[in-house]
Design an enzyme around this catalytic site. Structure first.
Site, PDB file in Angstrom:
ATOM      1  N   CYS A   2       0.821  -1.206   0.000  1.00 25.05           N
ATOM      2  CA  CYS A   2       0.000   0.000   0.000  1.00 25.05           C
ATOM      3  C   CYS A   2       0.856   1.258   0.000  1.00 25.05           C
ATOM      4  O   CYS A   2       2.082   1.205  -0.069  1.00 25.05           O
ATOM      5  CB  CYS A   2      -0.896   0.007   1.241  1.00 25.05           C
ATOM      6  SG  CYS A   2      -1.774  -1.551   1.505  1.00 25.05           S
ATOM      7  N   ARG A  49      -4.821   1.230  -0.755  1.00 22.22           N
ATOM      8  CA  ARG A  49      -4.614  -0.205  -0.534  1.00 22.22           C
ATOM      9  C   ARG A  49      -4.508  -0.996  -1.829  1.00 22.22           C
ATOM     10  O   ARG A  49      -5.321  -0.840  -2.745  1.00 22.22           O
ATOM     11  CB  ARG A  49      -5.780  -0.761   0.303  1.00 22.22           C
ATOM     12  CG  ARG A  49      -5.624  -2.231   0.650  1.00 22.22           C
ATOM     13  CD  ARG A  49      -6.837  -2.782   1.374  1.00 22.22           C
ATOM     14  NE  ARG A  49      -6.647  -4.198   1.690  1.00 22.22           N
ATOM     15  CZ  ARG A  49      -7.629  -5.056   1.926  1.00 22.22           C
ATOM     16  NH1 ARG A  49      -8.882  -4.638   1.892  1.00 22.22           N
ATOM     17  NH2 ARG A  49      -7.364  -6.320   2.193  1.00 22.22           N
ATOM     18  N   ILE A  52      -4.088  -7.763  -1.030  1.00 21.44           N
ATOM     19  CA  ILE A  52      -3.361  -9.020  -1.219  1.00 21.44           C
ATOM     20  C   ILE A  52      -3.859 -10.080  -0.235  1.00 21.44           C
ATOM     21  O   ILE A  52      -4.131 -11.212  -0.612  1.00 21.44           O
ATOM     22  CB  ILE A  52      -1.845  -8.818  -1.032  1.00 21.44           C
ATOM     23  CG1 ILE A  52      -1.321  -7.724  -1.965  1.00 21.44           C
ATOM     24  CG2 ILE A  52      -1.097 -10.135  -1.248  1.00 21.44           C
ATOM     25  CD1 ILE A  52      -1.403  -8.038  -3.433  1.00 21.44           C
ATOM     26  N   LEU A  53      -3.959  -9.704   1.045  1.00 18.21           N
ATOM     27  CA  LEU A  53      -4.490 -10.587   2.083  1.00 18.21           C
ATOM     28  C   LEU A  53      -5.818 -10.035   2.586  1.00 18.21           C
ATOM     29  O   LEU A  53      -5.919  -8.835   2.843  1.00 18.21           O
ATOM     30  CB  LEU A  53      -3.502 -10.692   3.260  1.00 18.21           C
ATOM     31  CG  LEU A  53      -2.159 -11.356   2.982  1.00 18.21           C
ATOM     32  CD1 LEU A  53      -1.265 -11.274   4.205  1.00 18.21           C
ATOM     33  CD2 LEU A  53      -2.334 -12.807   2.553  1.00 18.21           C
ATOM     34  N   ASN A  75       2.008  -0.582   5.328  1.00 19.23           N
ATOM     35  CA  ASN A  75       2.426  -0.957   3.984  1.00 19.23           C
ATOM     36  C   ASN A  75       3.343  -2.161   4.096  1.00 19.23           C
ATOM     37  O   ASN A  75       4.384  -2.080   4.750  1.00 19.23           O
ATOM     38  CB  ASN A  75       3.165   0.216   3.319  1.00 19.23           C
ATOM     39  CG  ASN A  75       3.850  -0.182   2.029  1.00 19.23           C
ATOM     40  OD1 ASN A  75       3.376  -1.048   1.314  1.00 19.23           O
ATOM     41  ND2 ASN A  75       4.971   0.462   1.735  1.00 19.23           N
ATOM     42  N   GLY A  76       2.956  -3.274   3.469  1.00 16.48           N
ATOM     43  CA  GLY A  76       3.841  -4.430   3.493  1.00 16.48           C
ATOM     44  C   GLY A  76       3.099  -5.731   3.653  1.00 16.48           C
ATOM     45  O   GLY A  76       1.877  -5.823   3.501  1.00 16.48           O
ATOM     46  N   GLU A  77       3.861  -6.769   3.958  1.00 19.58           N
ATOM     47  CA  GLU A  77       3.318  -8.090   4.254  1.00 19.58           C
ATOM     48  C   GLU A  77       4.129  -8.706   5.395  1.00 19.58           C
ATOM     49  O   GLU A  77       5.356  -8.709   5.354  1.00 19.58           O
ATOM     50  CB  GLU A  77       3.406  -9.023   3.041  1.00 19.58           C
ATOM     51  CG  GLU A  77       2.761  -8.507   1.760  1.00 19.58           C
ATOM     52  CD  GLU A  77       1.256  -8.466   1.806  1.00 19.58           C
ATOM     53  OE1 GLU A  77       0.655  -8.968   2.789  1.00 19.58           O
ATOM     54  OE2 GLU A  77       0.659  -7.925   0.860  1.00 19.58           O
ATOM     55  N   ASP A 100      -3.267  -9.306   8.042  1.00 22.12           N
ATOM     56  CA  ASP A 100      -2.072  -9.130   8.871  1.00 22.12           C
ATOM     57  C   ASP A 100      -2.042  -7.731   9.493  1.00 22.12           C
ATOM     58  O   ASP A 100      -1.367  -7.509  10.499  1.00 22.12           O
ATOM     59  CB  ASP A 100      -0.795  -9.400   8.069  1.00 22.12           C
ATOM     60  CG  ASP A 100      -0.665  -8.544   6.824  1.00 22.12           C
ATOM     61  OD1 ASP A 100      -1.685  -8.010   6.356  1.00 22.12           O
ATOM     62  OD2 ASP A 100       0.462  -8.414   6.298  1.00 22.12           O
ATOM     63  N   SER A 363      11.090 -12.130  -6.155  1.00 21.31           N
ATOM     64  CA  SER A 363      12.352 -11.614  -6.693  1.00 21.31           C
ATOM     65  C   SER A 363      13.525 -12.202  -5.915  1.00 21.31           C
ATOM     66  O   SER A 363      13.415 -12.487  -4.727  1.00 21.31           O
ATOM     67  CB  SER A 363      12.367 -10.081  -6.592  1.00 21.31           C
ATOM     68  OG  SER A 363      13.667  -9.562  -6.772  1.00 21.31           O
TER      69      SER A 363
END
Length: 603
Positions: A2, A49, A52-53, A75-77, A100, A363
């Protein structure tokens, strides 16, 4: 994945919704699925946003706790969020989503600042406590996810990208010449500064604290530092297999499709091998180059196709062609905010191509820094007699574009004190008292430096250019457990050495891939992700006036750089392809940066 913005007006002045909305619009590419702004008098929180989850609206942000006291933008996972959530549920903590985001918020509410050490993933987040009027923020260990801030006597603002801060502040800022000089020497910035004096990056591996009632005071605390002194007792060959398998399994947590980059290198090939065991029909995305004349080494398509066939993946290759480097230059510089590293347009183009196939891509970034892939950067470990000589040699080796003694001749405002500050900044990364005087000790110092600098720069580039296309890039090699293991391997586990000569890097990964894939070891030669720019430049920019005609050249470029002297160095370097293309790329990138941001720069 995000984009976020947090603002605080000192003196309890009401936050302007219009300013916050306008600022958030500059980073909507980071999160096109949902955006929202919350204002709490003098505090504003904006979020966009990329779902993703938990794709439901229950996971939208800003996200408030049950009692509405705490609000998070994130922002992130965090890949181990299910394990953390299980612990919280066992303690009676209720949840209303399966995201999360809520796990991080409740972990902070329950454990306080200690929660950050529990997180395995990539993140930057801000939590506002409305009752105590305090702000807690954090950034992941390696700085995978960006977070910048600006602070003056009237306000503080945090954001995922510099352009959002510039938009909100709405006034001209000073250029940070120390960072600019560093970019033209190292093709990177050696600290948490940017090209603007008033805008900084939150340090990686840190959490921060801000009391809304205390003017202009932000405190940062380090929660993680690079270590390479642990003893690994278990068999390393079986352990690396297990850790890679688990790291990639964690990185596959998603409610949307996942793809993976595939080059002819070790890192991406291993990632695809392990991901194939968990996913059906994994798509792989690759990059080639056209119009390259005799420079066939830049195009890996042939090798990639063979590797993809061995892996059993459906592979999609996009070929970059001549003039794409200049065609996409403006978009590249706009999105990365502050120029760093070398020719990064291939990252932009391949991200754009990959975004057609999935929202998430894997990656191999970080594999070289953790497991020792940059062989040419380690040659001084066997050439140094003592710590002082090692640091001096490494400084000389790290000057990738201009030399330090050239900077004061090229930049009109640069003086000896500026050069001294650059050297002092470089030397500050090395504690002479703790360096072990041996090739192993010197090697470990180089890895630390590369992680704090080169990797930090690359992750900035990778995040900005993938998120420009609403694409989330995940980096399994920076998994907590896998990276801890890699950092503590011995020199001989990483480098293949004979008679003080280094032949290859990432030794333990090379031995592993021999067991996993059929191809010969020669397939995994270390190559950077770059195009034949020196070859292209020689036809695109035949003479000095061709480059001058291409440059936007705001009036103040000539007040910063002695153009004639700079072109003399370009001309003298034309037989050194790497230096030649770096000199041109740095100049046209900096010129484009000035043109894009001219209305925000004090002259």
């Amino acid at each position: 994945m995000c984009g976020l913005i947090f603002t605080l007006n000192f003196g309890k002045k009401q936050v302007s919704r219009n300013r916050l909305v306008t600022s958030l619009k500059t980073i909507l590419h980071r999160g096109p699925d949902h955006s929202k702004i919350n204002i709490y008098n003098d505090v504003g929180m904006g979020h966009c946003r990329l779902s993703i989850l938990d794709l439901s609206s229950k996971a939208n942000q800003p996200f408030e706790s049950f009692n509405q006291r705490y609000i998070i933008i994130y922002n992130g996972e965090v890949y181990n969020y299910k394990e953390i959530k299980k612990k919280l549920v066992n303690k009676g903590i209720p949840f209303r989503s399966v995201s999360d985001t809520e796990v991080i918020l409740n972990a902070f509410i329950y454990w306080g600042t200690k929660c950050v050490k529990m997180l395995n993933g990539m993140f930057s987040f801000i939590i506002y406590d409305k009752k105590e009027r305090k702000v807690f923020l954090a950034r992941d260990r390696f700085g995978i996810k960006p977070l910048y801030y600006y602070c003056d006597d009237e306000l503080v603002i945090f954001a995922s990208e510099i352009k959002a801060i510039l938009s909100y502040v709405g006034k001209k800022l000073k250029l940070n010449f120390q960072s600019i000089y560093q970019y033209f020497v190292f093709q990177n910035i050696l600290n948490n500064q940017t090209f603007f004096k008033e805008i900084m990056q939150v340090p990686s591996g840190c959490w921060g604290y801000l009391n809304c009632s205390m003017l202009n005071k932000i405190e940062f605390y380090k929660y993680w530092e690079i270590e390479n002194s642990k003893i690994i007792k278990k068999p390393k060959s079986s352990l690396i297999n297990t850790l890679l398998d688990k790291a990639i399994e964690r990185n596959l947590v998603s409610d949307v499709d996942i793809s993976s980059y595939l080059s002819s290198g070790i890192d991406s090939s291993l990632i695809c091998h392990y991901a194939n065991k968990k996913l059906n029909n994994l798509n792989t995305i690759s990059c080639g180059f056209k119009n390259i004349g005799k420079h066939h080494q830049y195009d890996e398509s042939y090798k990639i196709n063979i590797i993809a066939k061995d892996l059993g993946n459906r592979n999609f290759i996009h070929s970059i062609k001549k003039n794409d480097n200049l065609k996409y230059l403006r978009k590249v510089i706009y999105h990365i905010d502050t120029p760093r590293l070398g020719q990064s347009y291939p990252n932009y183009i391949i991200s754009k191509f990959a975004s057609k196939y999935s929202k998430v891509i894997l990656s191999g970034a970080g594999g070289d820094e953790i497991f020792g892939g940059y062989v040419w950067r380690y040659k001084c470990i066997f050439e140094s007699n003592g710590v002082d000589q090692f640091i001096d040699k490494y400084l000389n080796q790290s000057q990738r574009v201009l030399k330090l003694d050239q900077i004061s001749k090229i930049f009109l405002k640069c003086n000896n004190n500026d050069i001294k500050r650059i050297k002092d900044e470089f030397f500050s990364f090395f504690d002479k008292k703790t360096i072990t005087e041996s090739p192993e000790g010197y090697f470990n110092e180089i890895l630390k430096f590369d992680i704090k600098n080169f990797l930090q720069g690359y992750l900035n580039i990778e995040d900005k250019l993938s998120m420009a296309h609403s694409l989330e890039t995940r980096v399994p090699f920076l998994d907590n457990d896998l990276s801890d293991f890699g950092l503590n391997l011995k020199l001989t586990d990483k480098l293949e050495i004979s008679n003080k000569r280094i032949y290859q890097g990432k030794y333990i990964l090379r031995e592993l891939i021999k067991k996993k894939l059929k191809m010969k070891n020669s397939f995994w030669e270390k190559r950077g992700f770059a195009g034949p720019d020196s070859y292209w430049y020689k036809s695109q920019f035949k003479f000095k006036k061709n480059i001058l005609n291409f440059l936007k050249r705001p009036n103040y470029l000539e007040s910063i750089i002695d153009i004639d002297r700079y072109f003399k160095i370009i001309s003298d370097s034309k037989f050194n392809d790497i230096l030649y293309k770096s000199l041109i790329w740095n100049l046209i990138s900096f010129d484009m940066f000035l043109d894009i941001n001219y209305k925000f720069i004090k002259t």
